[in-house]
Design a protein around this motif. Structure first.
Motif, PDB file in Angstrom:
ATOM      1  N   HIS A  97     -36.197   0.902 -22.137  1.00 47.01           N
ATOM      2  CA  HIS A  97     -36.069   0.882 -23.595  1.00 47.01           C
ATOM      3  C   HIS A  97     -34.813   1.606 -24.089  1.00 47.01           C
ATOM      4  O   HIS A  97     -34.731   1.960 -25.263  1.00 47.01           O
ATOM      5  CB  HIS A  97     -37.309   1.496 -24.226  1.00 47.01           C
ATOM      6  CG  HIS A  97     -38.587   0.844 -23.807  1.00 47.01           C
ATOM      7  ND1 HIS A  97     -38.848  -0.489 -24.042  1.00 47.01           N
ATOM      8  CD2 HIS A  97     -39.663   1.324 -23.128  1.00 47.01           C
ATOM      9  CE1 HIS A  97     -40.044  -0.800 -23.545  1.00 47.01           C
ATOM     10  NE2 HIS A  97     -40.553   0.275 -22.995  1.00 47.01           N
ATOM     11  N   SER A 157     -38.136  -2.901 -28.583  1.00 44.91           N
ATOM     12  CA  SER A 157     -38.696  -3.312 -27.294  1.00 44.91           C
ATOM     13  C   SER A 157     -39.825  -2.388 -26.854  1.00 44.91           C
ATOM     14  O   SER A 157     -40.768  -2.817 -26.179  1.00 44.91           O
ATOM     15  CB  SER A 157     -37.596  -3.339 -26.232  1.00 44.91           C
ATOM     16  OG  SER A 157     -37.046  -2.041 -26.039  1.00 44.91           O
ATOM     17  N   GLU A 158     -39.741  -1.132 -27.247  1.00 50.10           N
ATOM     18  CA  GLU A 158     -40.784  -0.175 -26.878  1.00 50.10           C
ATOM     19  C   GLU A 158     -42.105  -0.500 -27.563  1.00 50.10           C
ATOM     20  O   GLU A 158     -43.179  -0.403 -26.952  1.00 50.10           O
ATOM     21  CB  GLU A 158     -40.324   1.236 -27.244  1.00 50.10           C
ATOM     22  CG  GLU A 158     -41.200   2.348 -26.707  1.00 50.10           C
ATOM     23  CD  GLU A 158     -40.608   3.700 -26.970  1.00 50.10           C
ATOM     24  OE1 GLU A 158     -41.233   4.706 -26.569  1.00 50.10           O
ATOM     25  OE2 GLU A 158     -39.527   3.770 -27.583  1.00 50.10           O
TER      26      GLU A 158
END
Length: 271
Positions: A97, A157-158
């Motif tokens: 990430h 994205s995390e």
């Protein structure tokens, strides 16, 4: 992706690690560690040079999508489990990430693991994978707000990789708590900027009492100790002579006559 500058990101890689990385003659030369190591392709190519029978490069994709990153690192984690190679899960997630400093520290762990050499890391502070070190270098007026801190330290994205809302809320709360601690430290360092007025206790002038101050507790204790010692010394002496005091007695006949007259008058009144 994070929105703060990329300048401090390469400062955590020692020169010995960079030379070792260049000696591997990789197909992709990493220029931006946070971006180039996130998909796991370079990591797979590094381990291929040491374990060619376990790593098949054709199964790894050098893409940038979240699915590609998770797929590549999933294969690598299976390989790590097979070879009993202990890489920190926190470092792997931080690298996926694009957390600040995660890729640099992961590369150093890989270097120590594969070469059996010791290195002195350039990052001596506690690793939290946030932009705290970068924010500390900025003036107070240019530092992030709470909203900006959450946006900078938690990537899209995390949140997509972890669908659990409670875990994501805990991550956000951790970033906010760290931001509040930084703000409190700023108020302590520069109270005039925040118009922090000192309390009465801070304004009071504290003068420590001198050691021979008669009003101090030590002097009072010394006095009591000296008086006790003097009284005990007086009592311990057996040859002390006390002078007898003579008291002059008054005329008792006048007292007895007055009492007799009072008694007779009371008897007549009752009769």
């Amino acid at each position: 992706m994070s929105s703060y500058p990329e300048a401090p990101r390469r400062t955590g890689v020692p020169r010995d690690v960079l030379r070792w990385l260049q000696s591997l003659d990789l197909s992709v030369s990493p220029k931006n560690f946070r971006r180039d190591f996130s998909n796991g392709f370079i990591t797979a190519e590094i381990f291929y040079w040491y374990y060619p029978e376990d790593i098949q490069l054709h199964s790894f994709d050098n893409g940038t999508s979240l699915a590609t990153k998770l797929g590549n690192w999933s294969q690598l984690e299976k390989f790590f489990l097979k070879r009993n190679l202990n890489l920190s899960k926190e470092l792997i997630d931080g690298t996926i990430h694009s957390k600040p400093g995660a890729a640099e520290l992961l590369l150093q762990e890989i270097y120590v693991m594969l070469t059996n050499r010791r290195i002195k890391t350039l990052q001596d502070n506690e690793v939290d994978f946030t932009d705290r070190n970068y924010q500390d270098k900025l003036p107070m007026v240019a530092r992030s707000t709470a909203t900006k801190a959450v946006k900078s330290n938690i990537t899209l994205s995390e949140t997509l990789a972890e669908p659990d809302i409670i875990i994501n809320q805990q991550k956000v709360q951790a970033v906010i708590d760290l931001h509040l601690l930084q703000r409190q430290q700023e108020r302590i360092d520069d109270p005039r900027r925040f118009n922090v007025k000192p309390s009465v206790g801070e304004l009071a002038l504290r003068i420590p009492p001198p050691p021979d101050n008669p009003g101090s507790e030590s002097s009072l204790s010394n006095r009591s100790a000296s008086s006790l010692s003097s009284s005990s010394s007086i009592r311990s002496k057996s040859n002390v002579n006390f002078k007898e005091i003579q008291v002059k007695q008054g005329d008792r006949s006048y007292v007895s006559s007055s009492m007799t007259s009072t008694a007779s008058s009371s008897a007549l009144s009752t009769s």
